[in-house]
Write a protein that holds these residues in place. Sequence first.
Motif, mmCIF file in Angstrom:
data_model
loop_
_atom_site.group_PDB
_atom_site.id
_atom_site.type_symbol
_atom_site.label_atom_id
_atom_site.label_comp_id
_atom_site.label_asym_id
_atom_site.label_seq_id
_atom_site.Cartn_x
_atom_site.Cartn_y
_atom_site.Cartn_z
ATOM 1 N N HIS A 1 9.195 -0.600 3.609
ATOM 2 C CA HIS A 1 8.665 0.005 4.796
ATOM 3 C C HIS A 1 9.963 1.426 4.709
ATOM 4 O O HIS A 1 9.637 2.307 5.548
ATOM 5 N N ALA A 2 11.045 1.055 4.802
ATOM 6 C CA ALA A 2 12.334 2.361 4.576
ATOM 7 C C ALA A 2 12.804 3.124 3.271
ATOM 8 O O ALA A 2 13.239 3.439 3.440
ATOM 9 N N THR A 3 11.294 2.492 2.557
ATOM 10 C CA THR A 3 11.517 3.479 0.568
ATOM 11 C C THR A 3 10.261 4.235 1.941
ATOM 12 O O THR A 3 9.523 4.449 2.156
ATOM 13 N N THR A 4 10.845 6.120 1.635
ATOM 14 C CA THR A 4 10.253 7.047 1.737
ATOM 15 C C THR A 4 9.912 7.920 0.881
ATOM 16 O O THR A 4 10.870 8.176 -0.052
ATOM 17 N N VAL A 5 8.869 8.611 0.493
ATOM 18 C CA VAL A 5 8.830 9.286 -0.397
ATOM 19 C C VAL A 5 8.649 10.617 -0.434
ATOM 20 O O VAL A 5 7.649 11.376 1.081
ATOM 21 N N ILE B 1 0.628 -1.191 -0.069
ATOM 22 C CA ILE B 1 0.079 0.042 0.127
ATOM 23 C C ILE B 1 0.860 1.404 -0.533
ATOM 24 O O ILE B 1 1.544 1.744 1.099
ATOM 25 N N PRO B 2 0.940 1.506 -1.201
ATOM 26 C CA PRO B 2 2.011 3.161 -1.129
ATOM 27 C C PRO B 2 1.127 4.217 -1.145
ATOM 28 O O PRO B 2 0.093 4.096 -1.434
ATOM 29 N N TYR B 3 2.188 4.949 -0.036
ATOM 30 C CA TYR B 3 1.008 6.547 0.667
ATOM 31 C C TYR B 3 1.720 7.403 0.675
ATOM 32 O O TYR B 3 2.952 7.347 1.332
ATOM 33 N N THR B 4 1.775 8.397 0.737
ATOM 34 C CA THR B 4 2.688 9.814 1.534
ATOM 35 C C THR B 4 2.046 10.061 3.340
ATOM 36 O O THR B 4 0.780 10.521 3.286
ATOM 37 N N GLY B 5 2.884 10.589 3.921
ATOM 38 C CA GLY B 5 2.383 11.020 5.123
ATOM 39 C C GLY B 5 1.812 9.848 5.868
ATOM 40 O O GLY B 5 2.193 8.892 6.294
ATOM 41 N N SER B 6 0.509 10.685 6.186
ATOM 42 C CA SER B 6 -0.222 9.499 7.152
ATOM 43 C C SER B 6 -1.204 8.767 6.142
ATOM 44 O O SER B 6 -1.880 8.700 5.399
ATOM 45 N N ALA C 1 -8.203 6.133 1.365
ATOM 46 C CA ALA C 1 -8.104 6.294 0.010
ATOM 47 C C ALA C 1 -7.510 5.605 -0.370
ATOM 48 O O ALA C 1 -7.042 4.502 -1.247
ATOM 49 N N ASP C 2 -6.499 5.302 0.479
ATOM 50 C CA ASP C 2 -4.861 4.549 0.324
ATOM 51 C C ASP C 2 -5.029 2.763 0.476
ATOM 52 O O ASP C 2 -4.397 2.150 -0.042
ATOM 53 N N ILE C 3 -5.820 2.494 1.147
ATOM 54 C CA ILE C 3 -6.304 1.170 1.452
ATOM 55 C C ILE C 3 -7.017 0.376 1.150
ATOM 56 O O ILE C 3 -7.812 -1.002 0.778
ATOM 57 N N SER C 4 -7.904 2.021 -0.136
ATOM 58 C CA SER C 4 -9.098 0.504 -0.922
ATOM 59 C C SER C 4 -8.461 0.177 -1.975
ATOM 60 O O SER C 4 -9.982 -0.648 -2.005
ATOM 61 N N LYS C 5 -7.970 -0.016 -2.270
ATOM 62 C CA LYS C 5 -7.493 -1.030 -3.322
ATOM 63 C C LYS C 5 -7.159 -2.590 -2.529
ATOM 64 O O LYS C 5 -7.930 -2.963 -3.779
#
Length: 198
Positions: free
Chosen positions: A193-197, A38-43, A47-51
């Motif tokens: 998990h270590a990758t941040t955008v 589940i890709p997401y930015t911030g918190s 909508a991020d988990i709906s897929k």
Amino acid sequence: MKKENRSEQEVFADLTALCSRPGYIHAVAHLSLRDNVIPYTGSMKEADISKMSSPSRLCRTEINTLVGLMVKAEIDWNLPTPALMQENVDTSERLLEELHHCVSGEVFAGLTKEAVENGTFNPFATGNVLREPIFYCGDAAYNFQYLDLPAEVCCRCALASGESGVHGRLGIAHCQGDRGGSCRPFRLNPRVHATTVP
């Protein structure tokens, strides 16, 4: 003109041939990453988990089926062209959906107006009706539990002489399970998990 339904064996044969294509492991990696991360930015938001509830998302048993069919043959690690990669992904999805229709059709076997009216229709008369809900139910294991499978294969590899033991029964080469087995997508987990955008 309505397309004739194929049998489960015909669909599975096509799926087996697809999974042995050169570079197919990259399609499996793509599908696994797409449908399990589940890709997401911030918190994280709803909508991020709906897929993860999308009917087009492959369940883990479907991905594991692809991995199992893939390791039956020698794995070709060459990177396919983008067009071939997309074809492999699209064909995988189409065949898995067709397979799902074949398996779920068991529920309606013997369903006729007469059988319902006279009370003789019983979908649970055979166990076939249970195949679909068992195969397509929620995940039966946590992702970290898959990490034990390749280690188990490699432990048996050290004990096996020649092609005996687990390798002879499964028809896989020594240590092939550890090089690209079902845990490969889950080894990626800490890196994801270590990758941040920013």
